[in-house]
Design an enzyme around this catalytic site. Structure first.
Site: not given
Ligand code: 6PG
Length: 461
Positions: A13, A125, A180, A183-184, A187-188, A285, A436
């Protein structure tokens, strides 16, 4: 009167507020945590105002008020809305910039609409650094409200290499937070792909941390030009403060998560989206915690293929494309199910800079979806079809070598299986349908005539 307000002055923030101020807009900041406001007050000037009460904050803002809520997702957001509501006027615009679950955002959007308050659920992000110097922003809600805040959001957002802002109106209701979440999930997926490639580099190719760092640096200037490649280079070469070793060798191999990737999987399951790589990344994970660690680490005594490093680079490039492809595939399915008109080229553009999954490949994805082209699967696009044709052999080689060595590659294997399946006209699901129908008279479709069929199966005595 101040042009913009930020509630929640922890690092995200605070940095977003400073970013707004640095772009010439006046901003008020408020937090229920007094020390946060005190820290913020150190930046006070004619454009930046710290506020210590809800009333002081709300009354400091010009109307219609534009307020960014940047606090922990979940109940605190509902509590903040309850506090704010009696102080606001119709037409004010609230933006939730946290990683809120999109179901919560749908509910809040509808509740706020009843009070005449515009609610924008916005994915942010880029972490702390991005918040200050240019995040990727994914705002959803009503478009008119977006237009009211667009000048500020466009000013603070990251810019693509051509100077276009990494923000645009995503779509109605909770679509911004949905994007978003996707996006995550991507990301994973990409992070897990990197860790599997790292595992093969160290265990089969026998590379040291510094050698691996150099390899990733080369790939960053080669086929996998991406933020995650850049930071992998840095993570691998960093020395430890407490020992003479590299820090990577002393980081416990248990992956944490706050769960936004898991949410993508949950909704993917609800939609029937084939997001196998995201699923494997989420489960990897879990596995990193669940494994008993009783076994032995792999020691590879076999040959190291001459083209292994090249094949790994090609595999990473292709599997990164699969992660994006699965993300866009889920977005396409969600848009249909939730009746959203999503603009895929803008979403790709939003991710081209500022965010964690930024890479030069996103420009190719933007091109693939240009002119609102409908693609069920990204690999229908000629550029990505060719990438698949050029690199799939390398991925097959890498996965089969890992299988021989006994190294798990959940996302590399899932990517390969996705690619082997996605255009496949003869997947064996006919047998599942036969079974089935056999045990439950569930019926099946035929490939040679219309209608629904059931067979009286003969029991073998
Ligand atoms: C971003 C990230 C962020 C996220 C972290 C951790 O776009 O800046 O996605 O928002 O909180 O990557 O995510 P995890 O704790 O679930 O790994």
């Amino acid at each position: 009167m101040q042009q913009f307000g930020v509630i929640g002055l922890s690092v995200m923030g605070k940095n977003l507020a400073l970013n707004v101020r640095n772009h010439g807009f006046s901003v008020s900041g408020f937090s229920i945590d007094k020390p946060e406001v005190d820290a913020f007050a150190k930046y006070e000037d004619d454009k930046l105002k710290p506020c210590y009460t809800w009333e002081e904050f709300v009354n400091s803002l010009e109307k219609p008020r534009k307020i960014l809520i940047q606090i922990m997702a979940g109940n605190p957001v509902d509590q903040t809305l309850q506090k704010l509501l009696p102080l606001l006027d119709k037409g004010d615009i609230l933006i939730d910039g946290g990683n809120s679950n999109f179901h919560d955002t749908t509910r809040r959007f509808e509740e706020m609409e009843k009070h005449g308050i515009h609610f924008i659920g916005m994915g942010v992000s880029g972490g702390e650094e991005g918040a200050l110097n240019g995040p990727a922003l994914m705002p959803g809600g009503d478009e008119e409200a977006y237009n009211g805040v667009a000048p500020i959001l466009e000013a603070i957002a990251a810019k693509t290499p051509e100077g276009r802002p990494c923000v645009s109106y995503i779509g109605p209701s909770s679509s911004g937070h949905y994007v978003k979440m996707v996006h995550n999930g991507i990301e994973y997926a990409i992070m897990q792909e990197f860790s599997e490639v790292y595992d093969i580099l160290r265990k089969i190719a026998g590379k040291s941390n510094d050698e691996m760092s150099d390899i990733f640096a080369k790939w960053n200037n080669g086929r996998v030009h991406a933020y995650l490649t850049e930071i992998t280079t840095n993570v691998l070469k960093q020395k430890d403060d407490l020992t003479p070793d590299h820090i990577i060798d002393h980081i416990m191999n248990i992956a944490s998560y706050k769960g936004t990737g898991n949410w993508m999987l949950e909704d993917g399951v609800a939609l029937g989206a084939p997001i196998s790589v995201v699923a494997e990344a989420v489960i990897a994970r879990f596995m990193s915690k669940a494994t008993t660690r009783e076994g032995k680490s792999v020691v590879w005594n076999g040959d190291v293929p001459e083209d292994l490093i090249d094949n790994l680079e090609k595999s990473l490039q292709l599997t990164q494309a699969v992660a994006y492809a699965q993300g866009f595939q889920q977005l396409t399915m969600a848009a249909k199910a939730y009746d959203w008109k999503l603009r895929y080229p803008s979403i790709a553009q939003n991710w081209e800079a500022g965010c964690i999954i930024r890479s030069s490949m996103l420009k190719d994805i933007e091109k693939a979806y240009a002119d609102d082209k409908e693609l069920d699967v990204l690999f229908q696009d000629p550029y990505f079809k060719e990438l698949m044709e050029n690199n799939i052999h390398a991925l097959r080689e890498v996965v089969s070598l890992a299988v021989k060595a006994g190294i798990p590659t959940p996302t590399l294997s899932a990517s390969l299986n996705y690619l082997e399946s996605i255009f496949n006209p003869s997947l064996p699901a006919n047998l599942i349908q036969g079974q089935r129908d056999y045990f439950g008279a569930h019926t099946y479709l035929r490939n040679d005539r219309e209608g629904t069929f059931h067979t009286e199966w003969y029991e073998e005595k």
